[in-house]
Design a protein around this motif. Structure first.
Motif, short mmCIF file in Angstrom:
data_model
loop_
_atom_site.label_atom_id
_atom_site.label_comp_id
_atom_site.label_asym_id
_atom_site.label_seq_id
_atom_site.Cartn_x
_atom_site.Cartn_y
_atom_site.Cartn_z
N MET A 97 5.90 -0.77 10.30
CA MET A 97 4.92 -1.86 10.28
C MET A 97 5.18 -2.80 9.11
O MET A 97 5.14 -4.03 9.25
N ALA A 98 5.44 -2.23 7.92
CA ALA A 98 5.67 -3.05 6.73
C ALA A 98 6.92 -3.91 6.89
O ALA A 98 6.91 -5.12 6.61
N ILE A 99 8.01 -3.29 7.35
CA ILE A 99 9.26 -4.02 7.53
C ILE A 99 9.10 -5.08 8.61
O ILE A 99 9.61 -6.21 8.49
N GLY A 100 8.38 -4.73 9.69
CA GLY A 100 8.16 -5.68 10.77
C GLY A 100 7.32 -6.86 10.34
O GLY A 100 7.63 -8.02 10.66
N LEU A 101 6.23 -6.60 9.61
CA LEU A 101 5.38 -7.69 9.13
C LEU A 101 6.16 -8.63 8.21
O LEU A 101 6.07 -9.86 8.32
N ALA A 102 6.91 -8.05 7.29
CA ALA A 102 7.70 -8.87 6.37
C ALA A 102 8.70 -9.72 7.15
O ALA A 102 8.89 -10.91 6.85
N ARG A 103 9.33 -9.13 8.16
CA ARG A 103 10.31 -9.87 8.97
C ARG A 103 9.65 -11.03 9.71
O ARG A 103 10.25 -12.10 9.86
N MET A 104 8.42 -10.85 10.17
CA MET A 104 7.72 -11.93 10.86
C MET A 104 7.56 -13.16 9.97
O MET A 104 7.54 -14.29 10.45
N PHE A 105 7.47 -12.93 8.66
CA PHE A 105 7.36 -14.04 7.71
C PHE A 105 8.73 -14.49 7.20
O PHE A 105 8.80 -15.38 6.35
N GLY A 106 9.79 -13.86 7.70
CA GLY A 106 11.13 -14.27 7.31
C GLY A 106 11.75 -13.44 6.21
O GLY A 106 12.86 -13.74 5.75
N PHE A 107 11.06 -12.37 5.77
CA PHE A 107 11.57 -11.53 4.68
C PHE A 107 12.25 -10.28 5.23
O PHE A 107 11.84 -9.75 6.26
N ARG A 108 13.25 -9.82 4.52
CA ARG A 108 13.94 -8.57 4.88
C ARG A 108 13.66 -7.52 3.82
O ARG A 108 14.06 -7.68 2.67
N LEU A 109 12.98 -6.46 4.21
CA LEU A 109 12.77 -5.33 3.31
C LEU A 109 13.80 -4.25 3.61
O LEU A 109 14.28 -4.12 4.75
N LEU A 110 14.13 -3.46 2.60
CA LEU A 110 15.09 -2.39 2.78
C LEU A 110 14.49 -1.27 3.64
O LEU A 110 13.28 -1.04 3.63
N GLU A 111 15.36 -0.59 4.37
CA GLU A 111 14.91 0.53 5.19
C GLU A 111 14.44 1.68 4.30
O GLU A 111 14.93 1.86 3.18
N LEU A 161 0.79 -1.22 0.00
CA LEU A 161 0.00 0.00 0.00
C LEU A 161 0.83 1.28 0.00
O LEU A 161 0.40 2.29 -0.55
N ALA A 162 1.98 1.27 0.63
CA ALA A 162 2.77 2.51 0.71
C ALA A 162 4.26 2.23 0.81
O ALA A 162 4.99 2.95 1.48
N GLY A 163 4.71 1.18 0.14
CA GLY A 163 6.14 0.93 0.07
C GLY A 163 6.68 0.24 1.31
O GLY A 163 5.91 -0.23 2.16
N PRO A 164 8.02 0.18 1.43
CA PRO A 164 9.03 0.77 0.55
C PRO A 164 8.93 0.26 -0.89
O PRO A 164 8.45 -0.85 -1.13
N ILE A 165 9.40 1.09 -1.82
CA ILE A 165 9.46 0.69 -3.23
C ILE A 165 10.63 -0.27 -3.37
O ILE A 165 11.78 0.10 -3.16
N ILE A 166 10.32 -1.51 -3.70
CA ILE A 166 11.34 -2.57 -3.74
C ILE A 166 11.65 -2.92 -5.19
O ILE A 166 10.75 -3.12 -6.00
N LYS A 167 12.93 -2.98 -5.52
CA LYS A 167 13.34 -3.44 -6.85
C LYS A 167 13.29 -4.97 -6.89
O LYS A 167 13.65 -5.62 -5.91
N TYR A 168 12.87 -5.50 -8.01
CA TYR A 168 12.68 -6.95 -8.10
C TYR A 168 13.96 -7.70 -7.77
O TYR A 168 13.94 -8.70 -7.04
N HIS A 169 15.09 -7.23 -8.29
CA HIS A 169 16.33 -7.98 -8.08
C HIS A 169 16.79 -7.93 -6.62
O HIS A 169 17.60 -8.75 -6.20
N ASP A 170 16.26 -6.98 -5.84
CA ASP A 170 16.63 -6.90 -4.42
C ASP A 170 15.89 -7.94 -3.58
O ASP A 170 16.32 -8.23 -2.45
N ILE A 171 14.78 -8.46 -4.09
CA ILE A 171 13.98 -9.36 -3.26
C ILE A 171 13.63 -10.66 -3.97
O ILE A 171 13.04 -11.57 -3.38
N ALA A 172 14.02 -10.79 -5.24
CA ALA A 172 13.65 -11.98 -6.01
C ALA A 172 14.14 -13.26 -5.33
O ALA A 172 13.41 -14.26 -5.27
N GLY A 173 15.36 -13.23 -4.80
CA GLY A 173 15.90 -14.42 -4.15
C GLY A 173 15.07 -14.84 -2.95
O GLY A 173 14.88 -16.04 -2.70
N GLN A 174 14.55 -13.87 -2.21
CA GLN A 174 13.72 -14.20 -1.05
C GLN A 174 12.38 -14.80 -1.48
O GLN A 174 11.89 -15.75 -0.87
#
Length: 501
Positions: free
Chosen positions: A282-296, A195-208
């Protein structure tokens, strides 16, 4: 569906998390669970627009495959390094037959980008363009135009920008096409950042996304702690500041005194930071709960000592996007001094347009662009001569003037407010003191920002400090989280500011 609504907190999030933990036996199944959950999450708020996004996802996948079939680029670390420096990324021999292939790849890229921008223009800017065209016609006594109001889907700007990065990076050879529709759809719809980012580039998260990691206890603990911090920022600080800002910006500027006009700007300055950084937490925390790392997305922007530094700390994913997908393609700083200044200014003018379909946003973007150019010309050098605290105050003055433009309902209101803010002798036409809770919370929020500035000056590692006092910090955060939820349930919900973008 907001992250802090009871429906999300007590039904949606626990159900999805339990499904992910206990029924996600393999990565493919975990990806399906996340995609279905993300589609339900977005469809709950935007049931009609979701079909538009699915159609555009299908088009993106087709375009990416066509580009890849025509391309002789390779995906390697050197390519990424060249991209970071703004170097030319095309590796094809553009002579003869290869030149024709390259031209066709560019045409497919143009089609994909244009299709995504068409979605953004239709939903976000059609009304604005029609309104201004109508005013122009009427100024010449010609019949006006009128179109029905078009509802703005939540987060459309974020969705479109991420989809464009995917196509451009496939064309450049920065990333390989997604390994199947499931992974790309998950990239687009992943609900923590949808809904409001962070704006993630595909190559930064594709592996996850390809591995869909297992969620561990450590992920849950750290992620939920970050999520709680975001809820506290939003409900206890940002929403209180929003009430103060709304109260003042709803009044006729002519009735405001000097102190009240500045109070409105200060309230909004605090609101937008704690609101947007709270969502990012909230977005970074939710993603982390599922094991994903989003950029700050934020790095204490209000401690900046120049506008250039401010934009390196504020909404960092958008700044990175502008640099890599607009500033560098325009030539960056490799095209002469005058053109470099123009590139900087036009990029931030575009940032203003991205933020909203209103002249206030456009002028805000142009305003920031001017100060970025001034930084390059002389201002940064002058600020560097000042003590850090003085440069910080000067920078925040510039930032707050910009936030006045950003928050105002019209350019006329912005001008009138700035006029009152420039008159220390101006008295309020109507006495209306801000409620004490607004003032107290503003003081607390300012104290937090000052502590960040002091911490930066004294090289205090706040993260390490929190770890050393983890029990006290976690206990206090838990109490504040419960208080924030209680307040959220008692008061009307205020949507995140950036949902409008």
């Amino acid at each position: 569906m907001l992250f802090y609504e009871p429906l999300f907190l007590f039904l949606f999030a626990p159900a999805v998390y339990l499904l992910y933990l206990f029924f996600g036996a393999d990565r493919h199944r975990r990806a399906i669970i996340l995609l279905l959950a993300s589609v339900v999450f977005y469809g709950w708020s935007e049931p009609a627009f979701i079909f538009v996004v699915f159609a555009s996802v299908a088009l993106d996948l087709y375009v990416a495959q066509r580009i890849t079939g025509l391309s002789v680029r390779s995906v390697d670390p050197v390519t990424r390094a060249e991209r970071a420096e703004g170097e030319t990324l095309v590796r094809a021999d553009v002579q003869g037959e290869a030149g024709g292939v390259e031209a066709e790849a560019r045409r497919w890229l143009a089609l994909g980008v244009a299709a995504n921008l068409a979605i953004l223009v239709y939903y976000k800017y059609t009304g604005f363009l029609a309104l201004n065209f109508d005013a122009l016609l009427r100024a010449f006594t010609l019949p006006g135009v009128h179109i029905p109001e078009i509802a703005l889907p939540i987060g459309v700007s974020f969705v479109v920008f991420e989809k464009i990065t995917y196509l451009v990076d496939v064309y450049r050879g920065v990333t390989a096409p997604a390994r199947g529709p499931l992974l790309y759809a998950l990239y687009v719809f992943f609900f923590p950042k949808l809904l409001a980012g962070p704006i993630i580039k595909y190559h930064d998260i594709a592996g996850q996304f390809e591995t869909c990691p297992h969620a561990h206890v450590d992920d849950f603990v750290n992620g939920f702690r970050r999520f709680m911090l975001g809820v506290v920022k939003k409900l206890l600080v940002a929403d209180v500041m929003a009430s103060g800002a709304d109260m003042i910006f709803a009044r006729d500027p002519a009735t405001l005194g000097f102190a009240e006009a500045w109070a409105g700007t200060i309230f909004f300055t605090l609101q937008i930071y704690f609101d947007f950084s709270g969502y990012s937490d909230m977005a970074i925390g939710l993603a982390r709960m599922f094991g994903f790392r989003l950029l700050e997305n934020f790095n204490m922007p209000y401690i900046a000592t120049s506008i250039t530094e401010f934009w390196r700390r504020w909404h960092m994913s958008l700044t990175s996007w502008i640099r890599e997908y607009l500033y560098f393609p325009l030539g960056g700083n490799r095209v002469g001094e005058a053109r470099t200044y123009f590139n900087l200014w036009i990029c931030f003018l575009a940032s203003g347009v991205w933020h909203g379909a209103a002249w206030t946003y456009i002028f805000w973007g142009a305003y920031n662009g001017v100060f970025l150019v001034l930084d390059r010309l002389f201002l940064l050098e002058r600020l560097n001569r000042l003590p850090a605290w003085a440069a910080n105050i000067a920078t925040m003055f510039i930032v707050m003037i910009g936030w006045t433009l950003f928050r105002a309902n019209s350019l006329d209101q912005a001008g009138a407010l700035l006029f009152r803010m420039a008159q220390p002798w101006a008295q309020a036409g109507v006495a209306a003191a801000a409620p004490s809770e607004y003032v107290v919370m503003a003081a607390i929020a300012v104290a937090i920002c000052v502590a960040q500035r002091v911490g930066a000056s004294c090289a205090i590692d706040w993260t390490a400090l929190a770890r050393r006092h983890a029990f006290a910090v976690n206990g206090a955060l838990s109490i504040l989280f419960v208080a924030a939820l209680a307040k959220g349930l008692a008061d009307p919900f205020k949507p995140f500011i950036y949902f409008r973008f």
